[in-house]
Scaffold this active site. Structure first.
Site, short mmCIF file in Angstrom:
data_model
loop_
_atom_site.label_atom_id
_atom_site.label_comp_id
_atom_site.label_asym_id
_atom_site.label_seq_id
_atom_site.Cartn_x
_atom_site.Cartn_y
_atom_site.Cartn_z
N PHE A 139 0.93 -1.06 -0.03
CA PHE A 139 0.07 -0.07 0.22
C PHE A 139 1.02 1.17 0.12
O PHE A 139 1.75 1.24 1.11
CB PHE A 139 -1.05 0.14 1.15
CG PHE A 139 -1.97 1.26 1.11
CD1 PHE A 139 -3.00 1.01 0.26
CD2 PHE A 139 -1.58 2.56 1.86
CE1 PHE A 139 -3.79 2.41 0.36
CE2 PHE A 139 -2.45 3.50 1.85
CZ PHE A 139 -3.61 3.21 0.78
N ASP A 224 9.30 2.64 1.69
CA ASP A 224 8.04 3.28 2.08
C ASP A 224 7.89 3.04 3.58
O ASP A 224 7.49 2.32 4.22
CB ASP A 224 6.78 2.80 1.29
CG ASP A 224 5.58 3.49 1.83
OD1 ASP A 224 5.48 4.39 2.93
OD2 ASP A 224 4.39 3.35 1.05
N LYS A 253 2.61 9.80 8.46
CA LYS A 253 2.02 9.30 9.84
C LYS A 253 2.65 9.76 11.16
O LYS A 253 2.58 10.93 11.56
CB LYS A 253 1.88 7.86 9.79
CG LYS A 253 0.81 7.38 8.76
CD LYS A 253 0.42 5.93 8.81
CE LYS A 253 -0.32 5.20 7.93
NZ LYS A 253 -1.64 5.37 8.02
C1 LIG Z 1 3.07 2.38 4.01
C2 LIG Z 1 2.01 3.40 3.59
N1 LIG Z 1 2.24 4.28 2.55
C3 LIG Z 1 1.72 5.11 2.23
C4 LIG Z 1 0.48 5.45 2.93
C5 LIG Z 1 -0.49 6.88 2.52
O1 LIG Z 1 -0.33 7.78 3.46
P1 LIG Z 1 -1.29 8.97 3.48
O2 LIG Z 1 -2.51 8.24 3.95
O3 LIG Z 1 -0.67 10.04 4.47
O4 LIG Z 1 -1.20 9.66 2.00
C6 LIG Z 1 0.06 4.58 3.91
C7 LIG Z 1 -1.06 4.93 4.71
O5 LIG Z 1 -1.80 3.98 5.50
C8 LIG Z 1 0.87 3.63 4.27
O6 LIG Z 1 0.54 2.78 5.33
#
Ligand SMILES: Cc1ncc(COP(=O)(O)O)c(C=O)c1O
Length: 420
Positions: A139, A224, A253
């Protein structure tokens, strides 16, 4: 502010575009590990804004940073330096292997930046190579490019045509990853623990193999760490624990501890944006940077991460006891990003019952509960949450003739699950 009545909550919800099934409660205030709804019912919060509230709800240090910075300077604009922006960039670089930072407002936007930077680097250094290898069940966000990068099956048919240039391979499969590399590949992008997939860790040998592949083929490694960064998994960044050698890391986050700020952090050697390639009105604004600095400094304070690891061990032990007593499955994850298999029981069903009982949980899969409490968690809150779960599970798995409802996996539809 006077709390809304239940009827007002129900009436006003119609003004919002429905994007997920929300319970019919409205949170009014939060303190530490607890949230309170419009009826002042308290909930022990093990979701914490989706692994966001590093220090829990409304911690003093964030309040003070917000008040102090808002009195001084809120927004000079992204085309000027401001002091918190400079200080936070230094703090992140001095405590990681990276050299330069680009601030964004969300994790998706940070990942979007990482994809753009990799493509730019490919244009300048690899005859226009542009493809990024990502992994099944990953994700990376909800912008069009990050949805295209994401390996979630449910995203596959959405918003076609997707952004091209993403090759998906099975997670933890080095041979498949190597086989997917061609002349147009510019980067491999992964979560070291796949959070939304249900807290699935990378195999250390797989990560070591990716380090080698990236060197051999002259491609970039992007981690990520939107969910795993800033102490969530027990080290400041998960790449340190996994001994990954990334060129780019994205954060979100926990970086803001509850306020919207994210970042792309990079090695100087591959930092190749030209003026005008990247930007955004709120990027690096002093208000968010000041709050984030306060949060990161707390996480860096002596003993903070040791405490996260200690309470994580205790949490895992207590989850194992619970699993043994109620015939549930194994616990996985690290630090305070944990998940437990619920076996035959519906995890979304448990989430609903737990909320009614005053405990907020998440179910990333039909058969998995995810725990992402504040990093300030203590054994006291672990005991409280485990006791609530034990009560609920003993009700659920009472002898069949005493049960009012069966709650087997698959009984609760997945709309009860919000995925990110
Ligand atoms: C691993 C990862 N990358 C990216 C995101 C996306 O972040 P945002 O919701 O701040 O755009 C999330 C959100 O859950 C995530 O868990």
């Amino acid at each position: 502010m006077k709390p809304l009545s239940q009827n007002s909550v129900l009436a006003k919800q119609n003004y919002l575009i429905p994007i997920t099934k929300r319970p019919e409660i409205c949170f009014v205030r939060g303190k530490g590990h607890y949230l309170y709804d419009q009826n002042d019912k308290g909930y022990l919060d093990w979701v914490q804004g989706w692994a966001v509230n590093t220090l829990g709800h409304s911690p003093q240090v964030m309040q003070q940073a917000l008040i102090k910075q808002s009195a001084q300077l809120i927004n000079p604009g992204p085309a000027f330096y401001n002091q918190p922006m400079l200080e936070l960039a230094e703090l992140l670089c001095e405590n990681s292997k990276f050299d330069e930072v680009f601030f964004t407002n969300s994790g998706a936007e940070a990942n979007e930046g990482a994809i753009k930077l990799a493509r730019k680097w490919g244009q300048k250094n690899k005859q226009g190579a542009f493809k990024v290898i990502t992994f099944d069940h990953s994700f990376h966000g909800r912008t069009l490019a990050t949805m295209s990068a994401t390996g979630k099956e449910a995203f596959a048919p959405l918003f076609e045509p997707k952004v091209s240039g993403f090759t998906k391979v099975p997670y933890n499969n080095l041979a498949a990853t190597e086989a997917a590399i061609d002349d147009q590949t510019v980067a491999i992008m992964l979560e070291l623990i796949q959070g939304e997939a249900g807290v699935i860790p990378a195999d250390p040998a797989f990560v070591a193999g990716l380090n080698v592949l990236c060197k051999q083929h002259n491609i970039l490694l992007i981690v990520d760490e939107v969910q795993t960064g800033i102490g969530r998994t027990g080290s400041l960044f998960a790449y340190q624990y996994f001994q990954a050698e990334p060129h780019i890391m994205t954060l979100g986050k926990g970086l803001g501890g509850g306020v919207p700020i994210a970042a792309m952090v990079v090695d100087k050697a591959i930092s190749c944006f030209d003026y005008g390639d990247q930007g955004g009105t709120y990027n690096g604004n002093p208000l968010m940077c000041a709050v984030s600095t306060a949060v990161v400094q707390e996480v860096l304070a002596e003993g903070f991460l040791e405490q996260v690891n200690q309470v994580s061990d205790y949490f895992c032990q207590q989850l194992s006891v619970l699993a043994e007593e109620f015939g549930l499955g194994a616990t996985r994850g690290s630090g305070l990003l944990l998940a437990m298999n619920t076996g035959q029981l519906s995890a979304p069903g448990i989430v609903e019952l737990a909320r009614e009982a005053g405990l907020l949980l998440n179910a990333p899969r039909e058969d998995s509960l995810r725990f992402m409490p504040a990093l300030t968690l203590t054994e006291k809150e672990v005991d409280e949450g485990i006791a609530l779960l034990a009560d609920l599970l003993s009700e659920l798995i009472k002898p069949e003739h005493e049960q009012e409802t069966g709650l087997l996996a698959g009984d609760m539809v997945s709309e009860n699950r919000c995925d990110d």
